[in-house]
Design an enzyme around this catalytic site. Sequence first.
Site, PDB file in Angstrom:
ATOM      1  N   GLN A   1      -3.971  -1.866   9.248  1.00 37.51           N
ATOM      2  CA  GLN A   1      -4.464  -2.702   9.059  1.00 37.51           C
ATOM      3  C   GLN A   1      -4.732  -4.285   9.883  1.00 37.51           C
ATOM      4  O   GLN A   1      -3.934  -3.785  11.219  1.00 37.51           O
ATOM      5  CB  GLN A   1      -2.895  -3.240   9.066  1.00 37.51           C
ATOM      6  CG  GLN A   1      -2.359  -4.726   7.822  1.00 37.51           C
ATOM      7  CD  GLN A   1      -2.620  -4.654   6.936  1.00 37.51           C
ATOM      8  OE1 GLN A   1      -2.915  -3.265   5.537  1.00 37.51           O
ATOM      9  NE2 GLN A   1      -4.260  -5.609   6.667  1.00 37.51           N
TER      10      GLN A   1
ATOM     11  N   ASP B   1     -11.004   3.068   4.345  1.00 35.98           N
ATOM     12  CA  ASP B   1     -11.222   1.155   4.239  1.00 35.98           C
ATOM     13  C   ASP B   1     -12.370   1.662   4.120  1.00 35.98           C
ATOM     14  O   ASP B   1     -13.109   0.717   3.995  1.00 35.98           O
ATOM     15  CB  ASP B   1     -10.361   0.464   5.380  1.00 35.98           C
ATOM     16  CG  ASP B   1      -9.651  -0.189   5.336  1.00 35.98           C
ATOM     17  OD1 ASP B   1      -9.006  -0.484   4.256  1.00 35.98           O
ATOM     18  OD2 ASP B   1      -8.325  -0.395   5.618  1.00 35.98           O
TER      19      ASP B   1
ATOM     20  N   LYS C   1       1.132  -1.028   0.103  1.00 30.98           N
ATOM     21  CA  LYS C   1      -0.337   0.069  -0.024  1.00 30.98           C
ATOM     22  C   LYS C   1       0.630   1.026  -0.420  1.00 30.98           C
ATOM     23  O   LYS C   1       1.088   2.290  -0.971  1.00 30.98           O
ATOM     24  CB  LYS C   1      -0.912  -0.548   1.051  1.00 30.98           C
ATOM     25  CG  LYS C   1      -1.922  -1.356   0.732  1.00 30.98           C
ATOM     26  CD  LYS C   1      -2.378  -1.660   2.017  1.00 30.98           C
ATOM     27  CE  LYS C   1      -3.368  -2.466   1.724  1.00 30.98           C
ATOM     28  NZ  LYS C   1      -4.136  -3.297   3.102  1.00 30.98           N
TER      29      LYS C   1
END
Length: 298
Positions: A98, A121, A54
Site C-alpha cells: 500500500q 498492482d 481489499k
Amino acid sequence: MAAEIISGTEMARTIREELRIGVEEFKRSVGRPPGLATVLVGSDPASQAYVRMKKRAAVDLGMYSRQIELDREITEDELLGWIEGLNADPDIHGILVQLPLPPQIRKNRILEAIHPAKDVDGFHPINVGRMAVGDPAALAPCTPLGVVEMLVRSGIQTRGRHAVVVGRSDIVGKPMGSMLLGTGPGGDATVTVTHILTQDLASHTRMADILIVAAGHPSLITADMVKPGVVVIDVGVNRVADSSREKGYRLTGDVAFDEVREVASVITPVPGGVGPMTIAMLMSNTLKAARSLNRAMA
Ligand code: NAD
C-alpha cells in the site's frame, strides 16, 4: 437531457460474481485458493481503510488473504526481507504494498523487488513495459484497467475517438493513456494526456469525445470545459469539508458532477464509480496471477 450515469458499484458486483466462479474453479483444480498479501507500513487511516476493503473483497471471493502490518519506522532492508518472503511463498499469488510509504523507504526499490508475476498492482517496470507493448500477459494497473473495463462493458466506442486524459501519474494518467492508445477493445483512440503544466487545459478537454480525469483536484472540470455529448470518467477522489456529515467531510471527484452531467452523454459518479472497479480489477489481477503462476509450475 442529463447524462446517463454508469454505476461502478453495480458493474463491480457483476465482475465479482464472474470472478467468484473463476476462484472456485481454481480451488477445485489446484487444491488451494488464490492468495493475496497486502503490506501496510504505518497507520495512515486512509491507507488502513483501503487495505481493509481489499482484504474484504478477497475473502468475499473465497481467496486467501494475508495482511502484513509493519511499523512506520521499519527500514528498507527489513521491508525488502518481507517482500522476499512473500515472493517465495507458494500460498501467495499477489503482493500489494500500500502506498504511500514513509520517507526512509525508496518506493521504486520496493516495487521493483516484488516478483513481476505477483505484482497485482502492475507497478513493476516489467509489467509497465509489457503493458506498453500490448502484451496480454502483463499485470496492468488496476485503476486504468477498471476505466477500460467500464468503457467496454458500457458499450462505449473508443476506436478512432479522441480521448483526453487529465493527469500523468505513473499509477493512473500515464498507463491510462497507454491503454487507450493500444489496440483492441478499449483502445485504438487518439489520445491527449494533459497535466499540471498544460496550458489552457479547457482547450484540450473541449476536444474530448471521452474525458478521463485523474488530477486530485475537486471540481477541476466544469460544464464550460466539455463539449456536448462527451463521455466523462471521473477518477478523482477528494475529501471536501462538509459539516453536515458525521465525519466532517464528504468524498467528491475532479468533475463538477451536477453541471457537467447536464452537458455530457455519460458520466461516472464519485463515490460509486471508478473506485469499486479498481478493487474488482485487483481481484481480477490476483486470479490472473494465480492462474499463470500455476501454469508456470505445471
Ligand atoms: P497524482 O497526484 O500522482 O497525479 C495527479 C496528476 O494530475 C499529475 O500528473 C498532475 O500533473 C495532474 N494535475 C494536477 N492538477 C492539475 C490541473 N489543475 N490541471 C491539469 N493537471 C493537473 O495523483 P493520482 O495518484 O494520479 O490520483 C489522481 C486522483 O485520482 C486523486 O484524486 C486520487 O485520489 C484518485 N485516485 C482514485 C483511484 C480510484 O480507485 N478511484 C485510484 C487512484 C487514484
